[in-house]
Scaffold this motif. Structure first.
Motif, mmCIF file in Angstrom:
data_model
loop_
_atom_site.group_PDB
_atom_site.id
_atom_site.type_symbol
_atom_site.label_atom_id
_atom_site.label_comp_id
_atom_site.label_asym_id
_atom_site.label_seq_id
_atom_site.Cartn_x
_atom_site.Cartn_y
_atom_site.Cartn_z
ATOM 1 N N LEU A 77 8.188 5.342 -7.028
ATOM 2 C CA LEU A 77 9.407 4.912 -7.732
ATOM 3 C C LEU A 77 9.987 3.653 -7.079
ATOM 4 O O LEU A 77 10.439 2.738 -7.773
ATOM 5 C CB LEU A 77 10.448 6.035 -7.755
ATOM 6 C CG LEU A 77 10.042 7.298 -8.537
ATOM 7 C CD1 LEU A 77 11.164 8.320 -8.521
ATOM 8 C CD2 LEU A 77 9.643 6.965 -9.975
ATOM 9 N N GLU A 78 9.930 3.593 -5.745
ATOM 10 C CA GLU A 78 10.413 2.388 -5.036
ATOM 11 C C GLU A 78 9.566 1.173 -5.413
ATOM 12 O O GLU A 78 10.086 0.102 -5.717
ATOM 13 C CB GLU A 78 10.256 2.584 -3.519
ATOM 14 C CG GLU A 78 11.355 3.389 -2.868
ATOM 15 C CD GLU A 78 11.008 3.691 -1.409
ATOM 16 O OE1 GLU A 78 11.428 4.743 -0.944
ATOM 17 O OE2 GLU A 78 10.301 2.863 -0.765
ATOM 18 N N VAL A 79 8.255 1.375 -5.408
ATOM 19 C CA VAL A 79 7.322 0.281 -5.698
ATOM 20 C C VAL A 79 7.484 -0.191 -7.150
ATOM 21 O O VAL A 79 7.390 -1.382 -7.445
ATOM 22 C CB VAL A 79 5.866 0.760 -5.439
ATOM 23 C CG1 VAL A 79 4.861 -0.207 -5.994
ATOM 24 C CG2 VAL A 79 5.646 0.966 -3.951
ATOM 25 N N SER A 138 0.871 -1.178 0.000
ATOM 26 C CA SER A 138 0.000 0.000 0.000
ATOM 27 C C SER A 138 0.910 1.231 0.000
ATOM 28 O O SER A 138 1.781 1.354 0.876
ATOM 29 C CB SER A 138 -0.877 -0.029 1.254
ATOM 30 O OG SER A 138 -1.137 1.278 1.698
ATOM 31 N N THR A 139 0.723 2.116 -0.969
ATOM 32 C CA THR A 139 1.595 3.306 -1.006
ATOM 33 C C THR A 139 1.357 4.153 0.246
ATOM 34 O O THR A 139 2.303 4.668 0.823
ATOM 35 C CB THR A 139 1.387 4.149 -2.290
ATOM 36 O OG1 THR A 139 0.030 4.580 -2.370
ATOM 37 C CG2 THR A 139 1.771 3.381 -3.539
ATOM 38 N N VAL A 143 -2.656 9.445 -6.604
ATOM 39 C CA VAL A 143 -1.390 9.055 -7.237
ATOM 40 C C VAL A 143 -1.336 9.489 -8.706
ATOM 41 O O VAL A 143 -0.268 9.748 -9.246
ATOM 42 C CB VAL A 143 -1.170 7.517 -7.078
ATOM 43 C CG1 VAL A 143 -2.006 6.736 -8.065
ATOM 44 C CG2 VAL A 143 0.286 7.159 -7.179
ATOM 45 N N VAL A 144 -2.509 9.615 -9.308
ATOM 46 C CA VAL A 144 -2.594 9.960 -10.741
ATOM 47 C C VAL A 144 -2.250 11.434 -11.002
ATOM 48 O O VAL A 144 -2.084 11.838 -12.156
ATOM 49 C CB VAL A 144 -4.012 9.681 -11.299
ATOM 50 C CG1 VAL A 144 -4.275 8.199 -11.347
ATOM 51 C CG2 VAL A 144 -5.079 10.391 -10.463
ATOM 52 N N LEU A 145 -2.165 12.245 -9.947
ATOM 53 C CA LEU A 145 -1.960 13.684 -10.135
ATOM 54 C C LEU A 145 -0.573 14.014 -10.686
ATOM 55 O O LEU A 145 -0.375 15.048 -11.303
ATOM 56 C CB LEU A 145 -2.187 14.422 -8.808
ATOM 57 C CG LEU A 145 -3.624 14.350 -8.285
ATOM 58 C CD1 LEU A 145 -3.707 14.921 -6.884
ATOM 59 C CD2 LEU A 145 -4.567 15.102 -9.213
ATOM 60 N N ILE A 146 0.394 13.128 -10.454
ATOM 61 C CA ILE A 146 1.749 13.345 -10.991
ATOM 62 C C ILE A 146 1.934 12.401 -12.180
ATOM 63 O O ILE A 146 1.966 11.175 -12.003
ATOM 64 C CB ILE A 146 2.822 13.104 -9.898
ATOM 65 C CG1 ILE A 146 2.658 14.166 -8.802
ATOM 66 C CG2 ILE A 146 4.230 13.120 -10.480
ATOM 67 C CD1 ILE A 146 3.670 14.103 -7.690
ATOM 68 N N VAL A 162 6.581 12.843 -1.283
ATOM 69 C CA VAL A 162 6.905 11.562 -0.632
ATOM 70 C C VAL A 162 6.212 10.423 -1.395
ATOM 71 O O VAL A 162 6.796 9.360 -1.634
ATOM 72 C CB VAL A 162 6.460 11.539 0.857
ATOM 73 C CG1 VAL A 162 6.848 10.226 1.522
ATOM 74 C CG2 VAL A 162 7.035 12.712 1.621
ATOM 75 N N GLU A 163 4.961 10.671 -1.795
ATOM 76 C CA GLU A 163 4.197 9.650 -2.536
ATOM 77 C C GLU A 163 4.936 9.287 -3.831
ATOM 78 O O GLU A 163 5.035 8.124 -4.202
ATOM 79 C CB GLU A 163 2.795 10.201 -2.837
ATOM 80 C CG GLU A 163 1.853 9.188 -3.467
ATOM 81 C CD GLU A 163 0.433 9.742 -3.634
ATOM 82 O OE1 GLU A 163 0.273 10.848 -4.197
ATOM 83 O OE2 GLU A 163 -0.515 9.060 -3.203
ATOM 84 N N HIS A 164 5.488 10.295 -4.491
ATOM 85 C CA HIS A 164 6.223 10.044 -5.730
ATOM 86 C C HIS A 164 7.457 9.169 -5.475
ATOM 87 O O HIS A 164 7.719 8.222 -6.221
ATOM 88 C CB HIS A 164 6.619 11.382 -6.372
ATOM 89 C CG HIS A 164 7.432 11.222 -7.613
ATOM 90 N ND1 HIS A 164 6.964 10.536 -8.732
ATOM 91 C CD2 HIS A 164 8.686 11.622 -7.926
ATOM 92 C CE1 HIS A 164 7.900 10.541 -9.662
ATOM 93 N NE2 HIS A 164 8.950 11.184 -9.199
#
Ligand code: S3P
Length: 168
Positions: free
Chosen positions: A66-68, A32-33, A82-85, A60-62
């Protein structure tokens, strides 16, 4: 190499419940992000919004996305924004199938009311806010590889549909 299953959609659309069903059925790990962000930051999402603001949270979410995106064979439950970027969607789409869980605003409102308040919906008229955000994000969610509706709440059926569609 196994491809990821990535769930996107508005708050309350059933991403985390569906992710749990899919991890159980497939025997894959789930990520889960939002949970990763809370772990990284050592504080709740609501506190990150309150103390550091939305822009900080999105950064931070971005990083977490990238890690995921470096993982394979996982079910990913993404935060609703998450779709905003655009770079988030780009990275996620490269790793697997992005599935948008659509849901009627009234039903989202009903579900959200039963849960702890999300920072973005802690406003006097949450239903209007849900409708506005959905409108704003519609074209972004539409970039998913597949859209499935969860308004009836039958997430076992949705899980079966995903597994069937992703069969080689
Ligand atoms: C958000 C959705 C939340 C969480 C944050 C922002 C959004 O995740 O990431 O409150 O912008 O839609 P869920 O969709 O898992 O509730």
């Amino acid at each position: 190499m196994k491809r990821n299953i990535i769930l996107i959609g508005f708050m309350g659309s059933g991403k985390s419940t569906l992710a749990r069903i899919l991890t159980e059925k497939l025997g894959w790990p789930g990520i889960s992000t939002d949970a990763r962000i809370e772990l990284k930051e050592g504080r709740k999402i609501a506190d990150i919004f309150k103390d550091a603001g939305e822009t900080y949270f999105r950064n931070v979410e971005h990083q977490v996305v990238l890690e995921v995106a470096a993982e394979r064979g996982v079910v990913v439950d993404c935060g609703g924004g998450v779709v905003l970027i655009p770079a988030n969607m780009e990275a996620l789409k490269k790793t697997g199938t992005v599935i948008y869980l659509s849901c009627a605003p009234q039903e989202i409102y009903r579900r959200i009311n039963l849960q702890p308040k999300r920072p973005l919906l802690d406003v006097p008229d949450p239903l209007a806010k849900i409708q506005d955000l959905l409108k704003e994000r519609q074209t972004l969610y539409a970039q998913a590889d597949m859209t499935l509706d969860t308004t009836d709440g039958n997430l076992s059926r949705v899980a079966e549909e995903i597994i069937e569609k992703l069969k080689p």
